[in-house]
Design a protein around this motif. Structure first.
Motif, short mmCIF file in Angstrom:
data_model
loop_
_atom_site.label_atom_id
_atom_site.label_comp_id
_atom_site.label_asym_id
_atom_site.label_seq_id
_atom_site.Cartn_x
_atom_site.Cartn_y
_atom_site.Cartn_z
N ALA A 108 -9.69 -1.64 13.45
CA ALA A 108 -9.20 -0.30 13.11
C ALA A 108 -9.92 0.68 14.02
O ALA A 108 -11.12 0.58 14.24
CB ALA A 108 -9.50 0.01 11.65
N SER A 110 -9.78 4.92 15.88
CA SER A 110 -9.17 6.26 15.94
C SER A 110 -8.27 6.29 17.16
O SER A 110 -8.64 5.84 18.25
CB SER A 110 -10.24 7.35 16.01
N ASN A 111 -7.06 6.77 16.98
CA ASN A 111 -6.05 6.76 18.04
C ASN A 111 -6.23 8.00 18.93
O ASN A 111 -5.44 8.93 18.92
CB ASN A 111 -4.65 6.71 17.43
N ASP A 137 -5.01 -1.54 13.94
CA ASP A 137 -4.48 -0.34 13.31
C ASP A 137 -5.19 0.91 13.85
O ASP A 137 -6.39 1.05 13.71
CB ASP A 137 -4.68 -0.41 11.79
N TRP A 139 -5.41 5.12 13.73
CA TRP A 139 -5.09 6.27 12.90
C TRP A 139 -5.31 7.53 13.71
O TRP A 139 -6.03 7.54 14.70
CB TRP A 139 -5.90 6.29 11.60
N LYS A 140 -4.68 8.61 13.28
CA LYS A 140 -4.78 9.89 13.98
C LYS A 140 -5.89 10.72 13.35
O LYS A 140 -5.75 11.17 12.21
CB LYS A 140 -3.45 10.62 13.90
N ASP A 144 -4.36 11.63 9.68
CA ASP A 144 -4.28 10.55 8.69
C ASP A 144 -5.49 10.62 7.78
O ASP A 144 -6.62 10.67 8.24
CB ASP A 144 -4.23 9.18 9.39
N ARG A 145 -5.23 10.63 6.48
CA ARG A 145 -6.31 10.74 5.52
C ARG A 145 -6.25 9.66 4.42
O ARG A 145 -7.18 9.51 3.66
CB ARG A 145 -6.30 12.11 4.86
N PHE A 147 -6.15 5.80 3.58
CA PHE A 147 -6.39 4.50 4.17
C PHE A 147 -6.25 3.36 3.16
O PHE A 147 -6.47 2.20 3.50
CB PHE A 147 -7.78 4.46 4.82
N LEU A 150 -3.99 0.42 4.21
CA LEU A 150 -4.62 -0.41 5.23
C LEU A 150 -5.69 -1.30 4.61
O LEU A 150 -5.74 -2.50 4.90
CB LEU A 150 -5.25 0.46 6.32
N LEU A 165 0.52 -0.92 12.33
CA LEU A 165 0.98 0.24 11.57
C LEU A 165 2.37 0.61 11.99
O LEU A 165 2.74 0.50 13.12
CB LEU A 165 0.07 1.44 11.84
#
Length: 165
Positions: A108, A110-111, A137, A139-140, A144-145, A147, A150, A165
């Protein structure tokens, strides 16, 4: 440290993790007289945004967090960081899983420039070590808050290989 030289700290400035705000701050600093150096930015995305502006102004930048390895490949003469780039950190992280019983992992990240940089290097090292990534995966950050879905998928007895995702 220079005898007779007086200096003061300007700021702090908060880029809020936003590259647009970071470049605005860099523009402001670049037009100020007598800026000796900038300590920051904290993240790579903001580094890509602000360092070119500060480099053109001849202002040294020392970052304690901008770790994307491509930052040091831009040819900037005024950018410094006193730690490993993403590739070194990612290789270290992957090697932590290179022991019996740890051949399947969930990744996982951060994107953003930071997260993708570390993940891509982690993935390459994991593959060479025979570690299977069963879920990758991104997330932004700041958007994104939630989870829980996931976490539920990650804790399933046999997460599907290659799920995304």
């Amino acid at each position: 440290p220079y005898k007779g030289l007086k200096y003061e700290m300007v700021g702090p400035f908060d880029d809020r993790g936003d590259p647009t705000e970071a470049v605005n701050i860099a523009g402001k600093l670049a037009t100020m007289n007598d800026v000796l150096a900038v300590i920051g930015p904290v993240n790579s995305s903001n580094g890509f945004a602000m360092i070119p502006v500060l480099n053109r102004a001849g202002i040294p930048v020392i970052s304690g967090g901008a770790s994307n390895r491509d930052l040091t490949k831009q040819g900037w003469k005024t950018f410094f960081r006193p730690f490993l780039p993403d590739s070194g950190v990612a290789q270290f992280m992957a090697r932590l899983f290179n022991k019996p019983g740890y051949k399947r992992v969930v990744a996982a990240y951060s994107n953003n420039d930071f997260g993708r940089g570390i993940y891509e290097h982690f993935k390459a090292t994991a593959q060479t070590l025979g570690i299977t990534i069963v879920s990758e995966d991104g997330w932004k950050p700041g958007q994104d808050r939630e989870f829980s879905p996931l976490a539920t998928r990650w804790t399933a007895p046999n997460p599907a290989a290659g799920s995304r995702l």
